[in-house]
Scaffold this motif. Structure first.
Motif, PDB file in Angstrom:
ATOM      1  N   HIS B  30      41.021  48.790  33.054  1.00 21.35           N
ATOM      2  CA  HIS B  30      40.487  47.426  33.135  1.00 21.35           C
ATOM      3  C   HIS B  30      40.606  46.846  34.531  1.00 21.35           C
ATOM      4  N   ASP B  31      41.435  47.487  35.391  1.00 19.95           N
ATOM      5  CA  ASP B  31      41.514  47.015  36.775  1.00 19.95           C
ATOM      6  C   ASP B  31      40.203  47.258  37.520  1.00 19.95           C
ATOM      7  N   LEU B  32      39.463  48.290  37.061  1.00 23.64           N
ATOM      8  CA  LEU B  32      38.354  48.790  37.875  1.00 23.64           C
ATOM      9  C   LEU B  32      37.047  48.074  37.572  1.00 23.64           C
ATOM     10  N   THR B  33      36.306  47.734  38.621  1.00 18.93           N
ATOM     11  CA  THR B  33      34.955  47.203  38.469  1.00 18.93           C
ATOM     12  C   THR B  33      34.017  48.163  39.180  1.00 18.93           C
ATOM     13  N   ALA B  34      32.984  48.596  38.460  1.00 17.78           N
ATOM     14  CA  ALA B  34      32.054  49.535  39.073  1.00 17.78           C
ATOM     15  C   ALA B  34      31.209  48.824  40.114  1.00 17.78           C
ATOM     16  N   VAL B  78      37.795  55.062  44.278  1.00  9.15           N
ATOM     17  CA  VAL B  78      38.292  53.724  43.971  1.00  9.15           C
ATOM     18  C   VAL B  78      38.660  53.064  45.283  1.00  9.15           C
ATOM     19  N   ASP B  79      38.111  51.865  45.501  1.00 11.59           N
ATOM     20  CA  ASP B  79      38.470  51.123  46.700  1.00 11.59           C
ATOM     21  C   ASP B  79      39.449  50.030  46.320  1.00 11.59           C
ATOM     22  N   ASN B  80      40.643  50.090  46.925  1.00 14.24           N
ATOM     23  CA  ASN B  80      41.683  49.139  46.574  1.00 14.24           C
ATOM     24  C   ASN B  80      41.719  48.014  47.621  1.00 14.24           C
ATOM     25  N   GLY B  81      40.745  47.120  47.508  1.00 10.97           N
ATOM     26  CA  GLY B  81      40.760  45.911  48.333  1.00 10.97           C
ATOM     27  C   GLY B  81      40.621  46.127  49.819  1.00 10.97           C
ATOM     28  N   THR B 101      38.857  47.526  43.051  1.00 11.45           N
ATOM     29  CA  THR B 101      39.922  46.804  42.364  1.00 11.45           C
ATOM     30  C   THR B 101      40.774  46.047  43.373  1.00 11.45           C
ATOM     31  N   GLY B 102      41.270  44.937  42.950  1.00 11.93           N
ATOM     32  CA  GLY B 102      42.181  44.187  43.796  1.00 11.93           C
ATOM     33  C   GLY B 102      43.606  44.263  43.280  1.00 11.93           C
ATOM     34  N   ALA B 103      43.816  45.033  42.212  1.00 13.61           N
ATOM     35  CA  ALA B 103      45.143  45.101  41.580  1.00 13.61           C
ATOM     36  C   ALA B 103      46.132  45.818  42.490  1.00 13.61           C
ATOM     37  N   GLY B 104      47.405  45.731  42.127  1.00 11.44           N
ATOM     38  CA  GLY B 104      48.474  46.268  42.970  1.00 11.44           C
ATOM     39  C   GLY B 104      48.455  47.788  43.038  1.00 11.44           C
ATOM     40  N   TYR B 105      48.673  48.312  44.240  1.00 13.52           N
ATOM     41  CA  TYR B 105      48.677  49.758  44.458  1.00 13.52           C
ATOM     42  C   TYR B 105      49.910  50.375  43.819  1.00 13.52           C
TER      43      TYR B 105
END
Lengths: 565, 340
Positions: B30-34, B78-81, B101-105
């Motif tokens: 659910h963290d991920l947005t396509a 996955v790009d983390n912010g 995703t902007g969630a915590g690494y």
């Protein structure tokens, strides 16, 4: 007069079609068998693609072939019959697979076979002499029943074999037949092949062989012994198996190797090796080469690979090789020497040894403060650091890396009871190690240190305990290192002779002749010192009979090396 | 190992752990947005690349080129912010499906939860190569044989994974002395390495392999126990019940970590050229130290960060210059095993 190719295909039909066209263009007829598991659409495409050479390329009835099953032979028989019937010119039939790659022009092969018109090229070896059979079954392939698939139901297969052995079940081998085995890729003359296929007893043969295990490696190989007049027991196809019995695959980077092999056909080529196919299916050079196939270089390359896969490089520990104890095939990469007590007695010993033996002599590699590399280096080959914490974190990796990084140069290092002792067991079990000990020599620097006597006494007791444990270890039965232990008195008795022994072993080619040992420290008063230790209740046990007056070289005493292993 | 109550207990606890990690990855989906989902075009035979990145605009062009050259057909990233244009750059590539995703690494086990979900969802049955943006995979014959050849051979051997050890590359002189521009071959600037100071051992519990050492242990870390784990299993024929345990160092089920020969032979293996020490490393370390997202307990590594921020010179007289895979094989860092 010509040679015809029977091709057994089940994958990469596009490549098989290219090869078939290559043969046909050079005037050689081809009969293709496609496994009946292949989808019809693909086979139709293949036919369409080859329609322009349809005069020379025929398709034979399709069978469903499984590894080790009879249908492979049935398919070969059917295709061979098509070949013999449709192309009466064909004098030799060459059996190959869809992933085989022609290396030389057909003209070369035809000329080669014309020179040997009646010869059958088929590897055919009696069952007693084969060393390469899968599952260890030789003659039993012909004598047992095999209701289960070896590939899919390995356990049931093994159980049924064991059961039949226990019960003594044996099929009768038809009279006049001597079981032979060999590679399934053969090249037979029309005469022999006709004799096998048109034989009145063929039905009986087929019935028998349909229950033999892996008949494609034995049907023709056995029958040819009955009907052939000239057998060359080798395959004209170049193929190599790895240690699991799987064929090695040829890629683009094998082109120079394959070209120099002078073999006619190679199995098997990687279907996506574009350059490989382009190179060998390109235009054929004019003229006929009559050179003999010479797979020697390829043999060497592949047996080296097999050796590396199975035995590995001695002394290497990496992500692909981490042998468990005693399966190392060499715990370390090369011979090395460990000296205990020598530098205590002779401070110049490391420099002297380096000069005499031309090897690299380190200080105490396992010293508590740091690894004392030769020349005071902090980093040596491979980036190995002198940090004691890195070394003590994994001493085995430290030592094996040191030896691996510096081969072929011989490494020598000093050792002592004050050093890290964790690796003693490993070194003692290593045939590459040469361990020489002067027991009790650690007391000499202690004596000369000028510390308060109570401290010396405590330290002496500690070091003696550690050294005795080490000596105890060196006398175990499993020790593989070359171990020599002298006590202090024995060594001082005749240092030159004992050093000569060691030096010759380290540098056998130099054969240095020693005239003078390195300078031994002044031991005046050491006998008295040992007596003081005794008087204080600490029994010095590892020094031997050290004379109280420090005088050696009395004629009746001789030091004998105590050769433990 | 003989079956015993002990081994059965370990096996069961590892099984529970695998289930737990899989469920965790399920939750983290659910963290991920396509951003760009072209997974529908994945061919059944395709070899997939997985990565989780943050601010790697500099490295990405060469990283992707190299992986494409090896024969990766489709990337799932996955790009983390990122805020340096990585996201925009990735979104332009035709062969990349991209999630954001902007969630915590750290909260997603350093990105592994996200990639595990993508692997379970899209990787089943495919050969999957999971990399960080600072890793370049090389393996025996890689210049002449692409990943199809390697994976085809592994399939034939019945081996569903391929190990590759991380090899830290460093420049000669201070790190910042060799400025790097996007798209450059990092090996032009970084081509030195340590070849023989690695600690190799087998962890008793999962019996997986543990290599530590290299220049980071030698020069940047005080405590060898904290030395970087260098062994990785980046290439796996994936099944949806597999899971990476920490980064790509080890997997469950545990049999996938048994890629080394114990009888003295050599199994085939590769090397991940690690381009961490590009000129941007000191600046990046300052940022990472402040974020505290890269280690479970970042305070233990503050000395390491400080050493990196100080722009060290990792070169020494015995450092080896990179000359290709045959050289690495001769030095004992990798092996072609039975693959000739």
């Amino acid at each position: 007069m010509s040679v015809g190719f029977v091709m057994l295909c089940h994958t990469a039909l596009d490549r098989a079609a290219e090869v078939a066209r290559h043969w046909a263009k050079q005037g050689c007829p081809v009969v293709i068998h496609v496994d009946s598991r292949v989808r019809y659409r693909l086979v139709r495409e293949m036919r369409d693609e080859l329609s322009d050479v349809r005069k020379l390329v025929k398709f034979s009835p399709r069978y469903r072939c499984q590894w080790g099953g009879w249908n492979l032979v049935a398919a070969t028989q059917a295709a061979s019959q098509v070949m013999l019937k449709t192309f009466p010119d064909v004098q030799h039939v060459y059996l190959c697979s869809g992933s085989c790659l022609p290396l030389r022009p057909a003209a070369d092969l035809i000329a080669y076979l014309q020179d040997r018109p009646d010869t059958d090229f088929i590897e055919s070896v009696t069952t007693e002499e084969v060393g390469w059979t899968i599952g260890g079954l030789n003659i039993e392939r012909f004598r047992l029943f095999f209701p289960f698939s070896w590939r899919r139901h390995r356990r049931l297969f093994d159980m049924s074999v064991r059961l039949q052995r226990r019960l003594g079940i044996r099929r009768r081998i038809p009279s006049g037949m001597v079981p032979h085995l060999g590679s399934q890729w053969w090249c037979l003359s029309r005469r022999t092949l006709t004799a096998i296929l048109d034989n009145p007893e063929r039905q009986a043969h087929d019935r028998y062989f349909s229950r033999v295990w892996i008949p494609d490696e034995s049907y023709f190989q056995t029958l040819v012994r009955r009907y052939s007049t000239a057998i060359e027991s080798r395959s004209l196809t170049l193929f190599k198996f790895d240690f699991q019995g799987k064929p090695h695959i040829f890629y683009d980077d094998h082109i120079p190797l394959l070209r120099r092999s002078d073999c006619f056909v190679a199995r098997k080529a990687w279907a996506h090796a574009d350059e490989l196919y382009e190179t060998f299916l390109g235009d054929c050079p004019e003229g006929v080469q009559r050179s003999e196939p010479n797979p020697g270089r390829i043999d060497r390359l592949f047996s080296a690979a097999r050796e590396r896969r199975l035995r590995g490089r001695a002394g290497l520990y990496n992500q692909g090789r981490f042998p468990v104890d005693n399966f190392e095939n060499g715990k370390t990469a090369g011979p090395y020497s460990m000296f205990q007590g020598f530098s205590d007695l002779m401070p110049d010993f490391p420099d002297w040894l380096a000069k005499v033996t031309e090897s690299r002599v380190h200080g105490h590699l396992f010293a508590p403060g740091r690894a004392e590399f030769s020349g005071g280096d902090t980093i040596i080959e491979g980036g190995l650091s002198d940090s004691a914490s890195l070394r003590d974190y994994n001493p085995k990796s430290f030592l094996t890396s040191l030896i691996w990084n510096t081969t072929p140069e011989r490494q020598c290092f000093q050792f002592g009871p004050a050093d890290n002792q964790k690796l003693n067991g490993f070194i003692a079990a290593d045939p590459n190690a040469q361990i020489s000990v002067i027991s009790g020599a650690w007391a000499v620097p202690l004596y000369r240190s000028g510390l308060p006597f109570s401290e010396i006494r405590r330290e002496a007791a500690r070091l003696q305990r550690i050294e005795m444990e080490f000596l105890e270890l060196l006398s175990r039965h499993w020790v593989k290192a070359r171990v020599r232990v002298w006590n202090l008195s024995e060594f001082l008795d005749d240092p030159l002779e004992l050093l000569q022994l060691l030096v010759e072993e380290i540098a056998p080619r130099l054969r240095p002749r020693l005239t003078q040992p390195p300078e031994i420290v002044d031991l005046a008063g050491f006998g008295r010192f040992l007596q003081d230790l005794r008087n204080q209740g600490m029994q010095p046990m590892v020094m031997g009979d050290y004379p109280a007056n420090d005088q050696f070289h009395t004629p009746d005493r001789h030091g004998h090396p105590l050769l433990v292993s | 190992m003989k079956p015993s109550a002990q081994t059965a207990r370990v096996a069961f606890s590892l099984f529970l752990r695998r289930i737990r990690l899989l469920r965790r990855a399920m939750r983290h989906r659910h963290d991920l947005t396509a951003v760009r989902d072209v997974t529908a075009g994945i061919h059944p035979e395709a070899i997939l690349g997985f990565a989780c990145i943050r601010n790697e605009r500099l490295r990405l062009p060469y990283f992707l080129d190299h992986a494409r050259r090896l024969g990766i057909n489709h990337f799932l990233v996955v790009d983390n912010g990122s805020d340096d244009g990585s996201l925009e750059y990735l979104a332009e590539q035709p062969d990349i499906s991209l999630w954001q995703t902007g969630a915590g690494y750290k909260a997603s086990r350093f990105g592994v939860d996200w990639t595990t979900w993508l692997q379970a969802r899209y990787g089943h049955g495919h050969w999957c190569l999971t990399l960080d943006a600072d890793e370049l995979l090389i393996y025996p014959h890689w210049e002449t044989r692409d990943l199809r050849a390697l994976t085809g051979w592994l399939d034939g051997q019945g081996q569903p994974m391929f190990p590759a050890m991380m090899l830290d590359l460093f420049p000669k002189g201070p790190l910042t002395a060799h400025p790097y521009a996007a798209g450059d071959d990092p090996l032009v600037h970084l081509h030195w390495f340590d070849h023989g100071n690695y600690s190799v051992q087998v962890q008793p519990r999962m019996r997986n392999f543990w290599i530590q050492g290299g220049p980071r242990s030698r020069a940047l870390l005080a405590d060898p126990r904290r030395g970087p784990t260098l062994n990785k299993v980046p290439l796996v024929r994936w099944r949806r019940d597999y899971v990476y345990v920490n980064s790509t160092h080890s997997l469950l089920p545990a049999r996938l970590n048994r890629f080394y020969a114990e009888d003295g032979g050599e199994q085939a293996s590769g090397v991940l050229l690690h381009t961490k020490f590009l000129s941007s490393a000191p600046e990046r370390s300052g940022i990472e130290k402040a974020r505290g997202e890269h280690f479970f307990d970042s305070s233990l590594f503050s000395g390491y960060y400080d050493a990196l921020i100080a722009d060290p010179d990792l070169w020494h007289r015995h450092a080896q210059r990179f000359q290709g895979w045959r050289h690495l094989e001769a030095l004992g860092l990798m092996s072609r095993g039975g693959w000739v």
